[in-house]
Write an enzyme that holds these catalytic residues in place. Structure first.
Site, PDB file in Angstrom:
ATOM      1  N   ALA A 141      -0.894 -41.127 -59.990  1.00 21.08           N
ATOM      2  CA  ALA A 141      -0.580 -39.802 -60.529  1.00 21.08           C
ATOM      3  C   ALA A 141      -0.442 -39.855 -62.059  1.00 21.08           C
ATOM      4  O   ALA A 141      -0.022 -40.874 -62.600  1.00 21.08           O
ATOM      5  CB  ALA A 141       0.716 -39.285 -59.910  1.00 21.08           C
ATOM      6  N   PRO A 142      -0.862 -38.775 -62.724  1.00 24.41           N
ATOM      7  CA  PRO A 142      -1.347 -37.503 -62.176  1.00 24.41           C
ATOM      8  C   PRO A 142      -2.835 -37.466 -61.851  1.00 24.41           C
ATOM      9  O   PRO A 142      -3.328 -36.450 -61.373  1.00 24.41           O
ATOM     10  CB  PRO A 142      -1.030 -36.509 -63.296  1.00 24.41           C
ATOM     11  CG  PRO A 142      -1.156 -37.323 -64.549  1.00 24.41           C
ATOM     12  CD  PRO A 142      -0.630 -38.696 -64.190  1.00 24.41           C
ATOM     13  N   GLY A 143      -3.582 -38.549 -62.127  1.00 28.90           N
ATOM     14  CA  GLY A 143      -4.967 -38.587 -61.685  1.00 28.90           C
ATOM     15  C   GLY A 143      -6.001 -38.899 -62.746  1.00 28.90           C
ATOM     16  O   GLY A 143      -7.195 -38.891 -62.456  1.00 28.90           O
ATOM     17  N   GLU A 203       0.141 -42.732 -54.747  1.00 28.49           N
ATOM     18  CA  GLU A 203       1.300 -42.395 -55.577  1.00 28.49           C
ATOM     19  C   GLU A 203       2.545 -42.402 -54.707  1.00 28.49           C
ATOM     20  O   GLU A 203       2.568 -41.790 -53.626  1.00 28.49           O
ATOM     21  CB  GLU A 203       1.122 -41.031 -56.238  1.00 28.49           C
ATOM     22  CG  GLU A 203       2.330 -40.534 -57.003  1.00 28.49           C
ATOM     23  CD  GLU A 203       2.824 -41.495 -58.078  1.00 28.49           C
ATOM     24  OE1 GLU A 203       4.054 -41.688 -58.187  1.00 28.49           O
ATOM     25  OE2 GLU A 203       1.979 -42.060 -58.803  1.00 28.49           O
ATOM     26  N   ASP A 206       4.809 -46.589 -50.802  1.00 25.92           N
ATOM     27  CA  ASP A 206       5.282 -47.652 -51.674  1.00 25.92           C
ATOM     28  C   ASP A 206       4.164 -48.679 -51.820  1.00 25.92           C
ATOM     29  O   ASP A 206       3.430 -48.949 -50.856  1.00 25.92           O
ATOM     30  CB  ASP A 206       6.512 -48.319 -51.077  1.00 25.92           C
ATOM     31  CG  ASP A 206       7.138 -49.319 -52.020  1.00 25.92           C
ATOM     32  OD1 ASP A 206       7.995 -48.915 -52.817  1.00 25.92           O
ATOM     33  OD2 ASP A 206       6.744 -50.514 -51.973  1.00 25.92           O
ATOM     34  N   ASP A 223      -2.022 -49.351 -63.057  1.00 25.21           N
ATOM     35  CA  ASP A 223      -1.513 -48.810 -64.313  1.00 25.21           C
ATOM     36  C   ASP A 223      -0.002 -48.721 -64.134  1.00 25.21           C
ATOM     37  O   ASP A 223       0.523 -47.714 -63.671  1.00 25.21           O
ATOM     38  CB  ASP A 223      -2.137 -47.445 -64.593  1.00 25.21           C
ATOM     39  CG  ASP A 223      -1.737 -46.894 -65.954  1.00 25.21           C
ATOM     40  OD1 ASP A 223      -1.715 -47.665 -66.918  1.00 25.21           O
ATOM     41  OD2 ASP A 223      -1.443 -45.682 -66.031  1.00 25.21           O
ATOM     42  N   CYS A 269       1.269 -48.718 -70.902  1.00 25.17           N
ATOM     43  CA  CYS A 269       1.333 -48.035 -72.199  1.00 25.17           C
ATOM     44  C   CYS A 269       2.521 -48.578 -72.979  1.00 25.17           C
ATOM     45  O   CYS A 269       3.277 -47.840 -73.602  1.00 25.17           O
ATOM     46  CB  CYS A 269       1.409 -46.524 -72.027  1.00 25.17           C
ATOM     47  SG  CYS A 269       2.800 -45.937 -71.041  1.00 25.17           S
TER      48      CYS A 269
END
Length: 453
Positions: free
Chosen positions: A113-115, A135, A162, A179, A232
């Site tokens: 998410a969010p995609g 997700e 999970d 990610d 990130c």
């Protein structure tokens, strides 16, 4: 010293050879970031009517000079593009550089998410691949599902589990994209408020969480399969140190991804195994903070017996009236709702339904009422839909009224269309209308309607 950035973070980065601390601090004094979109070329060949420079490492990515109000652009709602941070589009380059687009594979986007990265995988993997987008958080899984519906591919399954649940599918996936949730320091340039949530303790907690996510999900990656790991974050604890840990404990070896020097991407190596890492800094390129590393699984990975289950195909009258190449898909039901998925993935769907909680699968095409198929909104946006279905092309004002789920005057129907008709804008579909002799019924989903502006 910057008044924005945490001193501990700046101090650690400043210890790296050749790191330009002054430039890094200066760019973070300017909040705002960069606006970029990635085009869905299956629907929309290139941005029109806007000033756009290409993203160097993604041939469908474009920087925008100004940030428009995307909510007021019907093309956004039609799934013609995704608003995505430019640095994270580097996944597209990694896919192609590693040849992961050359043949069909099973890919798992674990924290999807969010995609953004899921829609990217939909565009860059081989067209006959299967994508599982997962997700954990239910509300975020809803946004993930909606964005993938807009993107329009039928070879996608959305799960809400999970990460540890995928340990029950040993040796199943060819590509695992993680990610990972992180401390978020790479977003400080875009969002100064994010600094308040950062601490060295948070970095350590994120590192432990990343290790748990990876350790419990990596059994799903087949021997020879590829892991793409990204964050990130600027912290080595969450990046290069995780890379060394993966090689030490998870049976992985690093993979080099060639990049062009002029892109401004910082190439690093981890201390122990010299794992190549790719760092994005906003003072060196037009993108936010990002890190990516690639690995191949080299240890033996037992798999499981994938017995073909008994078919549960649903009979759908005149499916070919709505779906192009209908014989390429099998039909199945989720409750009363009829879905389609490419035939080659039928056994996989039943395996996944037995092992995971699925939020969506394939394309929801509609339901049966009085012996006829009532088309679903998802079908209107799907690339599996027949492209010769009747479409009423709307002006921008009428398209926005449609997206508000407002009333459309019959006078706009100059073509004299009747029955189920697509609401269109610039030759792409927004959803369904039911055109009657004296009125037009707007079937845009209530949950998707935009606010009146």
């Amino acid at each position: 010293m910057s008044n924005i950035l945490p001193p501990a973070l700046v101090r650690r980065l400043g210890n790296s050879a050749g790191f330009d601390t002054a430039a890094f601090e200066a760019v973070h004094e300017q909040e705002g970031g960069f606006t970029a979109i990635r085009a869905n070329t299956a629907k929309w060949k290139a941005p029109t009517g806007i000033t756009a420079d290409p993203v160097p490492w993604c041939d469908t990515g474009y920087y925008l000079t100004n940030r428009p109000i995307f909510t007021l652009d019907p093309l956004f709602h039609a799934g013609c593009y995704y608003v995505q941070e430019a640095s994270s589009m580097f996944v597209a380059h990694a896919i192609r550089a590693l040849g992961l687009d050359k043949q069909p594979l099973i890919a798992l986007d674990l924290c999807a998410a969010p995609g953004g990265k899921s829609t990217l995988l939909n565009s860059y993997l081989h067209v006959d691949s299967l994508l599982i987008a997962n997700e954990l958080i239910k509300t975020r899984a809803t946004a993930l599902t909606d964005n993938l519906v807009r993107w329009g591919q039928s070879n996608t399954i959305v799960s809400n589990n999970d990460p540890s649940a995928f340990g029950n599918l040993p040796g199943y996936v060819d590509l695992l994209l993680v990610d990972a949730p992180c401390s978020g320091s790479g977003m400080f340039h875009k969002d100064h408020e994010a600094v308040n949530a950062w601490s060295e303790a948070a970095v350590q907690l994120c590192r432990e969480r990343q290790q748990r996510i990876l350790a419990t999900s990596l059994p799903a990656l087949k021997e020879g399969g590829v892991l793409l790991y990204s964050t990130c974050s600027y912290s080595t604890e969450e990046n290069e140190q995780i890379a060394d840990w993966l090689c030490d404990t998870q049976g992985l070896e690093p993979i080099y991804v060639p990049v062009a020097a002029e892109w401004g991407i910082e190439q690093t190596q981890s201390d122990k195994h010299a794992c190549p890492g790719y760092r994005f800094y906003p003072h060196k390129l037009r993108g936010e903070g990002f890190f990516l590393a690639a690995f191949r699984k080299v240890i033996k990975q037992p798999t499981f017996d994938r017995r073909k289950p008994k078919s549960e195909r649903a009979a759908v009258p005149a499916l070919g009236k709505w779906v192009a190449n209908a014989d390429d898909y099998f039909t199945f039901t989720i409750g009363e709702d009829i879905h389609i998925l490419p035939k080659k993935w039928e056994a996989d769907l039943y395996t996944l339904r037995n092992m995971l909680y699925l939020r969506n699968a394939g394309t929801y095409v509609g339901w049966i009422a009085n012996g006829d198929l009532i088309p679903a909104h998802d079908l209107a946006l799907s690339l599996a839909r027949r492209m010769d279905l009747p479409m009423l092309t709307l002006t921008k004002d009428d398209a926005l009224e449609y997206l508000r789920k407002g009333n459309l005057a019959p006078v706009i129907n100059a073509q004299g269309l009747r029955g189920w008709v697509l609401a269109g804008y610039e030759d792409v579909a927004l959803g369904w209308m039911k055109v009657l002799s004296n009125r037009i019924n707007n079937y845009y989903p209530k949950a998707w309607r935009i606010a009146t502006m």
